[in-house]
Design a protein around this motif. Sequence first.
Motif, mmCIF file in Angstrom:
data_model
loop_
_atom_site.group_PDB
_atom_site.id
_atom_site.type_symbol
_atom_site.label_atom_id
_atom_site.label_comp_id
_atom_site.label_asym_id
_atom_site.label_seq_id
_atom_site.Cartn_x
_atom_site.Cartn_y
_atom_site.Cartn_z
ATOM 1 N N ASP A 156 -9.972 2.062 3.387
ATOM 2 C CA ASP A 156 -10.709 3.118 3.002
ATOM 3 C C ASP A 156 -9.820 3.970 2.197
ATOM 4 O OD1 ASP A 156 -13.199 5.041 3.376
ATOM 5 O OD2 ASP A 156 -11.542 6.284 4.486
ATOM 6 N N LYS A 157 -8.639 4.037 2.222
ATOM 7 C CA LYS A 157 -7.739 4.992 1.252
ATOM 8 C C LYS A 157 -7.659 4.238 0.004
ATOM 9 C CE LYS A 157 -5.786 7.582 5.058
ATOM 10 N NZ LYS A 157 -6.430 8.949 4.799
ATOM 11 N N CYS A 158 -8.059 2.962 -0.207
ATOM 12 C CA CYS A 158 -7.584 2.118 -1.363
ATOM 13 C C CYS A 158 -8.590 2.702 -2.413
ATOM 14 C CB CYS A 158 -7.545 0.726 -1.381
ATOM 15 S SG CYS A 158 -6.247 -0.130 -0.614
ATOM 16 N N ASP A 159 -8.403 2.566 -3.753
ATOM 17 C CA ASP A 159 -9.272 3.203 -4.738
ATOM 18 C C ASP A 159 -10.337 2.431 -5.006
ATOM 19 O OD1 ASP A 159 -7.655 5.482 -5.908
ATOM 20 O OD2 ASP A 159 -6.080 3.796 -5.857
ATOM 21 N N SER A 212 -15.489 3.618 2.915
ATOM 22 C CA SER A 212 -16.338 4.319 2.076
ATOM 23 C C SER A 212 -17.186 3.295 1.041
ATOM 24 C CB SER A 212 -15.682 5.340 0.914
ATOM 25 O OG SER A 212 -14.851 6.328 1.967
ATOM 26 N N ARG A 243 1.627 3.984 -2.976
ATOM 27 C CA ARG A 243 1.311 5.501 -2.760
ATOM 28 C C ARG A 243 2.202 6.368 -3.367
ATOM 29 N NH1 ARG A 243 -3.197 5.474 -3.581
ATOM 30 N NH2 ARG A 243 -5.092 5.409 -2.416
ATOM 31 N N ARG A 284 -8.278 1.732 7.973
ATOM 32 C CA ARG A 284 -7.824 2.881 7.190
ATOM 33 C C ARG A 284 -7.161 2.677 5.877
ATOM 34 N NH1 ARG A 284 -5.880 4.469 12.539
ATOM 35 N NH2 ARG A 284 -3.538 3.904 11.852
ATOM 36 N N ILE A 285 -6.403 1.581 5.734
ATOM 37 C CA ILE A 285 -5.831 1.347 4.488
ATOM 38 C C ILE A 285 -6.819 0.894 3.357
ATOM 39 C CG2 ILE A 285 -4.401 -0.466 3.322
ATOM 40 C CD1 ILE A 285 -2.394 -0.402 5.501
ATOM 41 N N TYR A 313 0.771 -1.057 -0.090
ATOM 42 C CA TYR A 313 -0.010 -0.050 0.042
ATOM 43 C C TYR A 313 0.951 1.282 -0.009
ATOM 44 C CZ TYR A 313 -2.997 3.748 1.688
ATOM 45 O OH TYR A 313 -3.492 5.120 1.996
ATOM 46 N N LYS A 338 -16.709 2.666 -2.511
ATOM 47 C CA LYS A 338 -15.448 1.847 -3.084
ATOM 48 C C LYS A 338 -15.484 0.489 -3.025
ATOM 49 C CE LYS A 338 -12.017 5.610 -1.520
ATOM 50 N NZ LYS A 338 -10.963 5.890 -0.898
#
Length: 834
Positions: A178-181, A200, A149, A175-176, A145, A203
């Motif tokens: 949620d921040k993935c595409d 989210s 980034r 958190r990871i 990850y 996603k």
Amino acid sequence: MKILNIIQRYPPAIGGSEVWCRNICRFLAAKGMLVKVSTMDLYKVEECWMELPVEDRCMKLGEYDNDDGVFIKRYPVWSFGKSCPSLTVINFILYRLKFIKTEIGHIFRNSPNSLRMYRGLFREIREADIVHLHTLPYFHNIAGYFIARIYGKKIVITPHFHPGHKEYEKKILFRIMDKCDAVITVSKYEKDYLEKKGVSPEKIFVTGNALLKEKPGDPGLFDTARRDLFKKYTVSADSKKILFLGRKEPYKGIEYLIKAAKELAIKDNVRISLLLAGPDTAAFKINYQDYLKGASGKLTITDFGTVSDIEKEILLETCDVLALPSEYEAFGIVFLEAWRYGKPVVGSNIGAVPDVIKGAGLCAEYGNVRDLKDKIKLLLYDRKLAAALGREGKRKVKEEYSLENIGAKVFHIYKNLNNYKKRILVVSNFFPPYCEGGAEIAAYEQVRSLKNTGFDISIFSGKIDNKKPRYSMSVEKKDFNIMRANFHAADFSEDIAYIKNDILQESFRNRLYDIAPDIVHFHNIDGFCLGMIEDCGRLSIPMVMTLHDYWHLCFKKTLLKEDGILCETGKRECLGCRGEKSPKDGNLMPGSERDRLFMEYLGKIDLLISPSNYLAERFINSGVSRDKMRVINNGIDITRFGNTKKRRSAKMRFGFAGTIRRHKGVENLLKALFLLKQRGKVKFSLTIAGKGEDLFIDYFKRIIRESGLKDHVRLLGEVDNKDMKRFYENIDVLVVPSIWPENSPVTIMEALASGTPVLASDIGGIPELVQDGTHGYLHKHDDISSLMENMKKMMDSAPDEIEAMRKACLERAREFNMTRQAGLIASEYNRLMG
């Protein structure tokens, strides 16, 4: 598109997430994507830590494996579970720095790790378009990850999340995600759970799971393996057979299943065969004897251990019911395997399982032995219910959980995420500044325009240098990224049929792997080999070919027989020209076999582009599918010839541009000029731009001298493409006297764009460009008198007539504006990639 998958293990390692990864990788590789996997050199599964299973070392499977088009890099493991002085020191330092007490430190400490893999990920991720992480809660996801980034790559993760398992329930993992595409879950339950944890929802995509292999296709082999298996392990034929399939972990509920089987045998007096298949764990080995205490004689428990694929299929076919009473299950791919044989299943009533097996199985309360026993007993004795559930399971496997269905979902997730320039690899035996004819110029102008529309263009081409090693490679990075193969002149002999070429194909395959093109566009590949088409086909890369001549139909490329007569449609008489061809390996090949092979390879191309209707029909009449053919003119960059200013002259200035060869009709042109001079028409000149073979040039010069045309004819030799505007400024009329069926001559397109009327043969695709009396005049091909009359007609034309022709030529050129023609090609690219 380049996809990098990062996973802790890859098959032949056993596990649901590993199978999901392999199935998707194979599917996408078959769709033409370049799919790589970075993983650890793991195979056996052992319980090497306190709560979670960790994979142990295994045999080295090679630096790179190729699994049905998937490229796998397996890195050696460096586990903190192994004691050695250096690791002890590192472990102590990390402990003193309190790294171990952090969430990341805990995950790192309790994961199989490969520092060589983490170092290698920098290079692998830099070259990828999309990074796909697999299987929480291992540390490779965190490393992958953060490196992705750094390089700004799109990140997809398939967590195979186990809700409620404490090793998964860490804040950093949420958190990871949620921040993935994109987050791919295999069940709606998993999706809903992650949403509640703050990932989210827009996603998260639900795909489900899928099977790759069908049931064994060889009944004889299957029956033999069944006899051998049951001979080794005694299984009662009249017993009720319950199958457990999976890793023998405590959380899989195997203890409760054994207790339920004992109750069926003791309390319900049922003869039970409990079949246990899957890797053993330390906990299972320790507790197995305790599980067996108090078992009735009517209960037989057979531990098959890790089984082969065919042995697994035998057990699935043999069992009456499959039971997987797990506490944690992201999906349960074994349910699909049982449904493929129409078997009913029993799972737990927690997690994703109820959603997955709904309508095709029963759910028992986790840890409730009596409820589990009752559900299994119901399916063993209510055969009508069992059959109905099995049928519904079969339907689910076919309709909901097919690989085509699941793979297509992942494919579209990638497509929607990816915003990189689509990659086109253009293959042309020559490419400017090394040119042999108009085909290379057409290819060059097209790719320039396609590049401006947003495509990333790379070139695989060649040049001739007899002094350098044959097929040696060089790389140029100017307007385009070009790799050139060095040819020798002998590579272009008519006596050679190029089918395979190991050296060239190896270089070409490496080019394919480096670029990962979305489309390969072939132009002329004489000198290369047809095997390159096969190389693209193996990688499922869509292929386009622009047909510039008749190479696939005629080894001479011109459709002219030895006597100069045109081969008629559907009546090719190749044996009349050459009975046998000699392929690259020196073996003789009959001409008919050469034609068959060339057409066979042409059939592998996804889209054929013909610049003229005439050429298209010739190929269609020879067996090419009309559905594959598109007529798209090569086009012309009219800006190159903008504001062409004609210099005045008292003479009629004729011009010829092209290769000086017999089939170009240059002899007829000189003879027509000779007749014109005899008629008293002497106020003319002829400027010739082009090169040819030395022997023919000498013969050509002799004709000029002997016909008394020396003062009228000027030979410029080869003219650089960028200087052709000046050539057209100094002529009044272009003459194209070809005696072969030209496709779509670049010189005619240039003449139209420069406002130069054309005198041309009425053969091939020429009449599609030049309208007689509007853009010039057409003469009967290979008819000297007809050509001479048209030249005389031009000399007798009034200035306003010639001016009208010039305007008509400019208008005609605008119809074939390169921007428009490249747009048509781009539309076909997008259709193939869509």
